[in-house]
Scaffold this motif. Structure first.
Motif, short mmCIF file in Angstrom:
data_model
loop_
_atom_site.label_atom_id
_atom_site.label_comp_id
_atom_site.label_asym_id
_atom_site.label_seq_id
_atom_site.Cartn_x
_atom_site.Cartn_y
_atom_site.Cartn_z
N ILE A 129 23.68 29.00 5.86
CA ILE A 129 22.50 28.49 6.56
C ILE A 129 21.26 29.26 6.11
CG2 ILE A 129 21.38 28.37 8.82
CD1 ILE A 129 24.15 27.61 9.95
N LYS A 130 21.37 30.56 6.05
CA LYS A 130 20.22 31.37 5.65
C LYS A 130 19.87 31.17 4.17
CE LYS A 130 20.38 35.03 9.13
NZ LYS A 130 18.98 34.86 9.55
N ALA A 131 20.87 30.80 3.37
CA ALA A 131 20.60 30.55 1.95
C ALA A 131 19.98 29.19 1.71
CB ALA A 131 21.90 30.67 1.15
N GLY A 132 19.94 28.34 2.74
CA GLY A 132 19.25 27.06 2.59
C GLY A 132 20.13 25.85 2.46
N LEU A 133 21.45 25.99 2.69
CA LEU A 133 22.33 24.83 2.64
C LEU A 133 22.15 24.03 3.92
CD1 LEU A 133 24.68 23.47 0.96
CD2 LEU A 133 26.19 24.53 2.63
N ASP A 134 21.66 22.80 3.78
CA ASP A 134 21.28 22.02 4.96
C ASP A 134 22.46 21.33 5.63
OD1 ASP A 134 18.44 22.56 4.65
OD2 ASP A 134 18.55 21.25 2.90
N ILE A 135 23.32 20.67 4.85
CA ILE A 135 24.40 19.87 5.43
C ILE A 135 25.74 20.29 4.84
CG2 ILE A 135 25.27 17.55 5.88
CD1 ILE A 135 22.51 16.44 5.30
N GLU A 136 26.68 20.59 5.70
CA GLU A 136 28.06 20.80 5.30
C GLU A 136 28.78 19.45 5.32
OE1 GLU A 136 32.25 22.66 7.09
OE2 GLU A 136 30.39 22.73 8.26
N MET A 137 29.42 19.11 4.20
CA MET A 137 30.18 17.86 4.12
C MET A 137 31.61 18.15 3.70
SD MET A 137 28.31 15.31 5.11
CE MET A 137 29.26 13.89 4.56
N PRO A 138 32.59 17.32 4.09
CA PRO A 138 32.46 16.21 5.04
C PRO A 138 32.65 16.72 6.46
CG PRO A 138 34.70 16.25 4.23
CD PRO A 138 33.98 17.40 3.57
N GLY A 139 32.66 15.80 7.42
CA GLY A 139 32.98 16.15 8.79
C GLY A 139 34.43 15.83 9.09
N PRO A 140 35.02 16.39 10.13
CA PRO A 140 34.39 17.29 11.08
C PRO A 140 34.17 18.67 10.47
CG PRO A 140 36.71 17.05 11.59
CD PRO A 140 36.42 16.07 10.49
N THR A 141 33.20 19.39 11.03
CA THR A 141 32.82 20.68 10.50
C THR A 141 33.97 21.68 10.54
OG1 THR A 141 31.27 22.51 10.70
CG2 THR A 141 31.91 21.40 12.74
N VAL A 142 33.97 22.55 9.55
CA VAL A 142 34.90 23.67 9.51
C VAL A 142 34.15 24.98 9.70
CG1 VAL A 142 36.53 24.95 8.06
CG2 VAL A 142 36.56 22.44 8.07
N MET A 143 32.97 25.10 9.06
CA MET A 143 32.24 26.36 9.04
C MET A 143 31.03 26.39 9.97
SD MET A 143 34.22 27.89 7.00
CE MET A 143 33.35 29.43 7.19
N ARG A 144 30.72 25.29 10.64
CA ARG A 144 29.53 25.26 11.49
C ARG A 144 29.92 24.88 12.91
NH1 ARG A 144 24.64 23.64 7.22
NH2 ARG A 144 25.04 25.45 5.92
N GLY A 145 29.18 24.05 13.58
CA GLY A 145 29.56 23.67 14.94
C GLY A 145 29.60 24.85 15.89
N LYS A 146 30.74 25.08 16.49
CA LYS A 146 30.91 26.17 17.47
C LYS A 146 30.64 27.53 16.85
CE LYS A 146 32.10 23.77 21.10
NZ LYS A 146 31.23 23.72 22.31
N ALA A 147 30.93 27.66 15.55
CA ALA A 147 30.66 28.95 14.90
C ALA A 147 29.18 29.26 14.88
CB ALA A 147 31.20 28.91 13.47
N VAL A 148 28.34 28.26 14.74
CA VAL A 148 26.89 28.46 14.78
C VAL A 148 26.48 28.93 16.17
CG1 VAL A 148 24.63 27.34 14.59
CG2 VAL A 148 26.44 26.80 12.94
N GLU A 149 27.00 28.28 17.20
CA GLU A 149 26.68 28.69 18.57
C GLU A 149 27.05 30.15 18.80
OE1 GLU A 149 28.54 26.00 21.27
OE2 GLU A 149 27.71 24.20 20.30
N ARG A 150 28.24 30.56 18.33
CA ARG A 150 28.68 31.94 18.50
C ARG A 150 27.73 32.91 17.79
NH1 ARG A 150 33.87 34.19 19.02
NH2 ARG A 150 34.30 32.36 20.29
N LEU A 151 27.30 32.56 16.58
CA LEU A 151 26.42 33.44 15.82
C LEU A 151 25.02 33.50 16.42
CD1 LEU A 151 27.56 32.63 12.19
CD2 LEU A 151 28.03 34.69 13.49
N MET A 152 24.59 32.44 17.08
CA MET A 152 23.30 32.49 17.75
C MET A 152 23.35 33.40 18.97
SD MET A 152 21.83 28.60 17.46
CE MET A 152 20.18 29.10 17.97
N ILE A 153 24.47 33.39 19.65
CA ILE A 153 24.62 34.31 20.78
C ILE A 153 24.55 35.76 20.28
CG2 ILE A 153 26.28 35.17 22.49
CD1 ILE A 153 27.26 32.24 22.74
N ALA A 154 25.16 36.00 19.11
CA ALA A 154 25.16 37.34 18.53
C ALA A 154 23.85 37.67 17.81
CB ALA A 154 26.32 37.48 17.56
#
Length: 864
Positions: free
Chosen positions: A251-276
């Motif tokens: 995300i910080k490197a600028g990759l906008d969309i992870e394909m295909p879905g359902p997500t493996v590396m984003r989704g809930k993992a993003v929420e966890r990293l925002m909390i941290a």
């Protein structure tokens, strides 16, 4: 509607959970919809030589254009533009907003499984044709996705290999120097840089691999510093499918969309990293902002959302497909002037494994279901009829790796073409996968059924997810009528576990500990083969039962219901068949030998192990040439192959994979309706060992998961020239049915400043008796450079149409790209004062005119 769409206002409306959803796809081909913000789902589709649509399985038929190496070999910018436009129109019919094309990875080696997907080994030709293709596609409002950024030039360990780009310092023997950016900049990034400058693709796809130790999808040096920073790229960055290996880093490197879905590396993992607080709302907003810009383009396009998929088939499109197929054909040799075939020929023998099968495309994600396909045999027969010639045929020898599909020879129980498939969520009987010939228990009611046209079913999509569970059981039934009597070889591969029954008798068992292979992108088994005697005209009941339970339990990078691939053909007679084909050739005025590879050998997912033609092909060529010296050899491959018989053959054509109209396009060239004008976009080596990358490609180059780019900047023809190696056929080589004369080279002065423009002007005359087109190529050399440089580099070209006897003055415009090299020490492009050699030629080795230009003052530059 697009005029009313405000990116910032829409961004403000999107709740954070929905913003996080937008960072990954939903299913194979779509982005998430956000009803709260009025956002519908964007649809993507694979290219590069067609618009497959949103299904591998049972997809809607599409136009297939020639492979990119063929389009690159046309050296025709206008043709590339028109192909892009046609793909844009087809994208509208498919409801596709984002086409995942073009591919511009430099062909470092002829072994690359996806070599056929890129235009050229030369960065200038690669980037120039790509830019025209992109401009054509985006003129129809459809986003191009230039890929795979960057150095995705081998399939071997493509998810994890680290490519170490090195430069050669002061040596012509491939000595490894320090790890450097020079090769990356001049060879591998350059086609992206040219295309982005001249066409501004609205999307870009990252590569699977690492570069200098770090995966591209999370590489800030490549995505932030170079792509976004130096080049100012504003488009949307999309991952390759399952090509994301981190969350915060990507995300910080600028990759906008992870394909295909359902997500493996984003989704809930993003929420966890925002909390941290490893990620912040601003990081998410920056990614979503780029996605919304892509959405705005989709609104501008007029492509409907969630539309039913259709096909395009018009006389105008068929003519473009035919023109493209002919222009993608290169005449390599015509020593005896056998071509074009003329009135007076009475009997033509068409021989070879590629003659009666339409090899429209290489394999993998580039492959699609063509709306129709014309085989070489069909095209040649139609043209021969016009001059009153009789055509006979013999396969000579097979060339398949996996057995040919049985499509076209199968029928459902109701008599309709194809097969019938039934799906269950639980095993319908205790002995469903039994090796016994009959199901003894009563079969329960299936949950879903569907007809299919093919014996190749990759069930990654196209299955009703509301009815069929991830773990399922499948029964495939069809009736097969062979066209020849004899011993047939049948072969089955599955993703999962399964068996083939013929007339209720077990023939192939893949349910008992099946051996894994490379089918279905590496998810399936080996092809297991058995021989059975079949009678021509008699109908046989084929039944395949599979379960994907073992496949799912083993783990897969994406959801898939499994796969079935059934192939077969009459068992080859070996030397006897070659003898029969040779006899046919000897009895004919002319033999046309159509050989080569197919999507079994050239495909995403694996690299070739050598550049040899398959099986007994070379034996067949030698025998037919001996039987009839008036033999025209048509080689159909996406990348170079060795031709040990080349000196013995008087007439050779390189046809590439020609798309829907490959047979008619080839026939147009053979019979002179089209004067060939293609020039090779790839160097054909005499042997694999001559290829510059030979010591360090694929498994030969692996060292603790790293591939050393020992040849540095000396890729393709650059490497052959600096090592003084003669290729089989040079980059830029291609003959015509007429002749051309070059004269009057003039060069304009290079003006002062760090962005000079200058021109190379000369005259070309058609000195033959028929009209034709010539690709004039301009190469530049810098003999006074402070760093080693290639002996010459392509920096411009012009395709010129001339009537017999006609002359034209040709002007090729050049700029600072023609003068500069990348200097690691200064982290900049450098043009050094001094004299530069100018070469104008019909190929990289056939130089017609020489001159020079002088740069008065050195300068450096960065960016585009």
């Amino acid at each position: 509607m697009a005029a009313e769409f405000d990116v910032e206002a829409t961004l403000a409306k999107i709740p954070l959970p929905d913003k996080i959803k937008l960072l990954s796809g939903v299913g194979w081909w779509n982005t998430h919809a956000v009803p709260a913000a009025g956002l519908q789902s964007l649809r993507m589709s694979d290219g590069p030589n067609g618009v497959r649509g949103s299904q591998f399985f049972n997809g809607v038929p599409s136009s297939c254009f020639p492979s990119s190496t063929g389009l690159g070999s046309s050296f025709d910018v206008d043709l590339a533009l028109r192909v892009g436009e046609a793909l844009g129109v087809e994208s509208h019919a498919k409801g596709c907003h984002v086409l995942l094309a073009p591919t511009v990875n430099t062909q470092r080696s002829p072994l690359g499984g996806r070599s056929f997907e890129s235009f050229a080994e030369d960065p200038h030709l690669n980037g120039t044709i790509a830019a025209a293709y992109i401009n054509g596609l985006q003129s129809k409002g459809v986003a191009a996705t230039i890929k795979h950024f960057v150095a995705n030039d081998q399939e071997f360990q493509r998810y994890r290999v680290s490519l170490l780009l090195v430069c050669v310092r002061g040596s012509t023997e491939g000595r490894v120097g320090e790890v450097s950016e020079r090769a990356l900049r001049e060879i591998y990034l350059k086609p992206f840089q040219i295309a982005i400058k001249n066409s501004n693709p609205w999307a870009l796809m990252t590569a699977y691999n690492r570069v200098n130790g770090l995966h591209v999808s999370e590489n800030p040096r490549l995505l932030v510093d170079i792509l976004r920073g130096e080049w100012g790229y504003q488009g949307t960055i999309i991952s390759d499918w399952i090509g994301v290996y981190s969350t915060a880093e990507s995300i910080k490197a600028g990759l906008d969309i992870e394909m295909p879905g359902p997500t493996v590396m984003r989704g809930k993992a993003v929420e966890r990293l925002m909390i941290a607080e490893k990620l912040f709302t601003s990081d998410i907003d920056e990614r979503v902002r780029k996605i919304l810009v892509l959405y705005k383009h989709a609104l501008d396009s007029g492509v409907p959302f969630d539309a039913p998929e259709g096909s395009i088939d018009t006389p105008e499109l068929r003519q473009l497909l035919r023109t493209a197929a002919a222009d993608a054909t290169v005449l390599l040799k015509n020593d005896k002037q056998i071509l074009p075939l003329k009135t007076g020929i009475k009997k033509i023998a068409v021989i070879g494994p590629n003659a009666k099968r339409a090899m429209t495309s290489g394999g993998g994600s580039a492959q699609l279901r063509s709306t129709y396909a014309v085989t070489p045999f069909e095209g040649i027969t139609a043209a021969a009829n016009e001059i009153g010639a009789e055509v006979t045929y013999h396969i000579g020898t097979p060339s398949h790796n996996t057995l040919p599909l049985l499509d076209g020879s199968i029928r459902q129980g109701n008599g309709e073409p194809g097969a019938y498939m039934q799906f269950w969520n639980e095993s319908p009987s205790e002995d469903f996968l039994s090796t016994s010939p009959h199901l003894h228990a009563k079969i329960s009611e299936h949950v879903w059924d569907v007809p299919t046209h093919s014996t190749n079913c990759f069930l990654a999509d196209g299955v009703d997810d509301t009815k069929v569970n991830e773990v399922c059981y499948i029964r495939y039934t069809t009736k097969f009528t062979p066209d020849e009597t004899g011993s047939w070889e049948l072969g089955l591969s599955v993703a999962g576990a399964g068996n083939l029954f013929v007339d209720s008798k077990l023939l192939i068992d893949l349910s008992t500990d099946p051996e894994q292979g490379e089918s279905f992108f590496g998810l399936g088994t080996i092809e297991k083969r058995e021989v059975i005697d079949l009678e021509a005209g008699k109908t046989y009941d084929f039944e395949i039962r599979i379960s994907n339970a073992s496949f799912v339990s083993r783990g897969s990078p994406f959801s898939c219901r499994g796969g079935i691939r059934l192939g077969g053909c009459r068992k080859s007679g070996g030397a006897r068949d070659i003898e029969e084909a040779s006899k046919l050739a000897a009895e004919s005025d002319v033999a046309i030998l159509v050989i080569g590879l197919n999507h079994d050998w050239e495909s995403e997912g694996f690299d070739r192990q050598n550049i040899d033609l398959p099986r007994l092909t070379n034996n067949l060529v030698a025998a037919v040439l001996k039987a009839n010296p008036n033999t025209v050899i048509v080689n159909q491959t996406g990348a170079p192959v060795a031709m040990p018989w080349a000196d013995s053959a008087s007439t050779i054509l390189q046809a590439f994979y020609g798309g829907n109209e490959l047979g008619n396009g080839l026939a147009d060239v053979l019979f002179g309706k089209v004067n060939p004008s293609g020039k090779l976009s790839l160097t054909f080596p005499k042997r694999l060992e001559d290829s510059p990358s030979f010591p360090s490609y694929g498994d030969r180059g692996q060292e603790l998961g790293k591939i050393l780019y020992n040849e540095g900047i000396f890729v393709g023809y650059r490497g052959f020239e600096i090592r003084k190696l003669e290729p089989l056929f040079a980059f830029g080589h291609g003959l015509s049915y007429t002749t051309f004369e070059y004269s009057g080279l003039q060069t304009s002065a290079i003006p002062a400043g760090n962005d000079p423009k200058f021109a190379v002007t000369f005259t070309i005359k058609n000195t033959g008796s028929v009209s034709g087109r010539e690709v004039a190529q301009v190469y530049i050399a810098d003999p006074q450079s402070s760093l080693p440089r290639p002996l010459k580099e392509l920096k411009g070209f012009n395709k010129v149409a001339l009537e017999a006897g006609e002359s034209k003055v040709v002007s090729v415009e050049l700029d600072r790209e023609a003068l500069s090299f990348y200097d690691d020490r200064r982290a900049a492009w450098v043009a050094e004062a001094g004299k530069f050699d100018v070469f104008v030629g019909a190929s990289s080795t056939d130089i017609k005119l020489t001159g020079e230009v002088e740069l008065e003052k050195s300068f450096t530059w960065k960016g585009l």
